[in-house]
Design an enzyme around this catalytic site. Sequence first.
Site, PDB file in Angstrom:
ATOM      1  N   ASN A  67       0.870  -1.174   0.000  1.00  0.00           N
ATOM      2  CA  ASN A  67       0.000   0.000   0.000  1.00  0.00           C
ATOM      3  C   ASN A  67       0.910   1.228   0.000  1.00  0.00           C
ATOM      4  OD1 ASN A  67      -1.758   2.080   0.517  1.00  0.00           O
ATOM      5  ND2 ASN A  67      -2.348   1.390   2.568  1.00  0.00           N
ATOM      6  N   LYS A  92       0.195   4.250  -0.260  1.00  0.00           N
ATOM      7  CA  LYS A  92      -0.418   5.444   0.343  1.00  0.00           C
ATOM      8  C   LYS A  92      -0.192   6.662  -0.575  1.00  0.00           C
ATOM      9  CE  LYS A  92      -0.040   3.206   4.787  1.00  0.00           C
ATOM     10  NZ  LYS A  92       0.039   3.308   6.230  1.00  0.00           N
ATOM     11  N   HIS A 137      -9.365   1.150   5.230  1.00  0.00           N
ATOM     12  CA  HIS A 137      -8.047   1.344   5.855  1.00  0.00           C
ATOM     13  C   HIS A 137      -8.202   2.292   7.052  1.00  0.00           C
ATOM     14  CE1 HIS A 137      -3.917   2.581   6.528  1.00  0.00           C
ATOM     15  NE2 HIS A 137      -3.581   1.449   5.937  1.00  0.00           N
ATOM     16  N   GLU A 154      -6.574   4.733   7.997  1.00  0.00           N
ATOM     17  CA  GLU A 154      -6.421   6.156   7.687  1.00  0.00           C
ATOM     18  C   GLU A 154      -7.697   6.721   7.068  1.00  0.00           C
ATOM     19  OE1 GLU A 154      -2.747   5.565   5.575  1.00  0.00           O
ATOM     20  OE2 GLU A 154      -1.848   5.007   7.484  1.00  0.00           O
ATOM     21  N   GLU A 202      -4.777  -4.767  10.865  1.00  0.00           N
ATOM     22  CA  GLU A 202      -3.746  -3.742  11.035  1.00  0.00           C
ATOM     23  C   GLU A 202      -3.983  -3.007  12.348  1.00  0.00           C
ATOM     24  OE1 GLU A 202      -2.031  -2.577   6.909  1.00  0.00           O
ATOM     25  OE2 GLU A 202      -3.720  -1.282   7.325  1.00  0.00           O
ATOM     26  N   GLY A 242       3.081   2.533  10.702  1.00  0.00           N
ATOM     27  CA  GLY A 242       4.010   3.641  10.487  1.00  0.00           C
ATOM     28  C   GLY A 242       4.756   4.073  11.741  1.00  0.00           C
ATOM     29  N   SER A 294       4.070  -1.910  10.258  1.00  0.00           N
ATOM     30  CA  SER A 294       5.528  -1.932  10.420  1.00  0.00           C
ATOM     31  C   SER A 294       6.161  -3.279  10.070  1.00  0.00           C
ATOM     32  CB  SER A 294       5.912  -1.492  11.837  1.00  0.00           C
ATOM     33  OG  SER A 294       5.499  -0.158  12.058  1.00  0.00           O
TER      34      SER A 294
HETATM   35  P1  13P Z   1       3.379   0.526   7.597  1.00  0.00           P
HETATM   36  O1  13P Z   1       3.891  -0.758   7.008  1.00  0.00           O
HETATM   37  O2  13P Z   1       4.066   1.749   7.070  1.00  0.00           O
HETATM   38  O3  13P Z   1       3.335   0.475   9.103  1.00  0.00           O
HETATM   39  O4  13P Z   1       1.857   0.702   7.111  1.00  0.00           O
HETATM   40  C1  13P Z   1       0.994  -0.366   7.232  1.00  0.00           C
HETATM   41  C2  13P Z   1      -0.257  -0.037   6.490  1.00  0.00           C
HETATM   42  O5  13P Z   1      -1.002   0.833   6.885  1.00  0.00           O
HETATM   43  C3  13P Z   1      -0.535  -0.772   5.249  1.00  0.00           C
HETATM   44  O6  13P Z   1      -1.825  -0.541   4.812  1.00  0.00           O
END
Ligand code: 13P
Length: 250
Positions: free
Chosen positions: A9, A11, A95, A97, A167, A173, A212
């Site tokens: 992803n 982003k 997601h 976010e 997640e 992140g 992560s």
């Molecule tokens: P990270 O791998 O940067 O922690 O993000 C995970 C994520 O949100 C994947 O959708």
Amino acid sequence: MRQPLVAGNWKMNGSTESIKHLLDGIKRSLDVVSKAEVVVCPPYVYLSGVQAQLAGTAISLGSQNVSEYKAGAYTGEISTSMLLDLQCRYAIVGHSERRSIYGEKDVQVAAKFAAVRAAGIKPVLCVGEVLEEREQGVTEDVVARQLDAVIALEGVEALADGVIAYEPVWAIGTGKTASPEQAQDVHAFIRNRIARLSAVTAEKVQILYGGSVKGANAPELFSMPDIDGGLIGGASLDADEFISICQAAV
Ligand code: 13P
């Protein structure tokens, strides 16, 4: 046996140039990525360009979001038929976010799951708790609520047409990965909850871990019995790191 799946992803990252560089790196090493299905989810505006660059490879294309509506006056939105037009096989829905920054609620996420599924695209349904919820001991309640919204709308068997991604929001992140045991516990909880309604669906559905994941921690995470791969954020922007995660999915 469930096939492992690793999805990147990206982003809101990248440019025409950096994406070309990233894909060249991934494609160069693809022959050593054997067992996992590999998916990349670029920002919408790059889907078309990435689709062209993926032609003739085994890498699948996914979107990071999608509208629950079919077509019409929805400024700024992208429909499932547009994703199909660009040969997207996957679409991430819900997601964290999208839930936290854009206020998407369980009902809306379920509607997106339904729209994606109806279009013949595989929804990647994201679920997960925030840190406060984990500390309060309500992780399972939160994940169950997010999952049940989709089951209520589409029925449990529908989950087998998609993928679930657990997640934990506190691990996204932040560099703080859930331990393999912590992740496995929630994955097993999800699978058991589905199994109560349909053992066949529970056995079939792939449950990815996200938060992560790096080349270094992927082997241990992916060795857990209910972890079928990963949804990768930051590390999917680095070809070598992403490839080493894909290699860990055996
Ligand atoms: P990270 O791998 O940067 O922690 O993000 C995970 C994520 O949100 C994947 O959708």
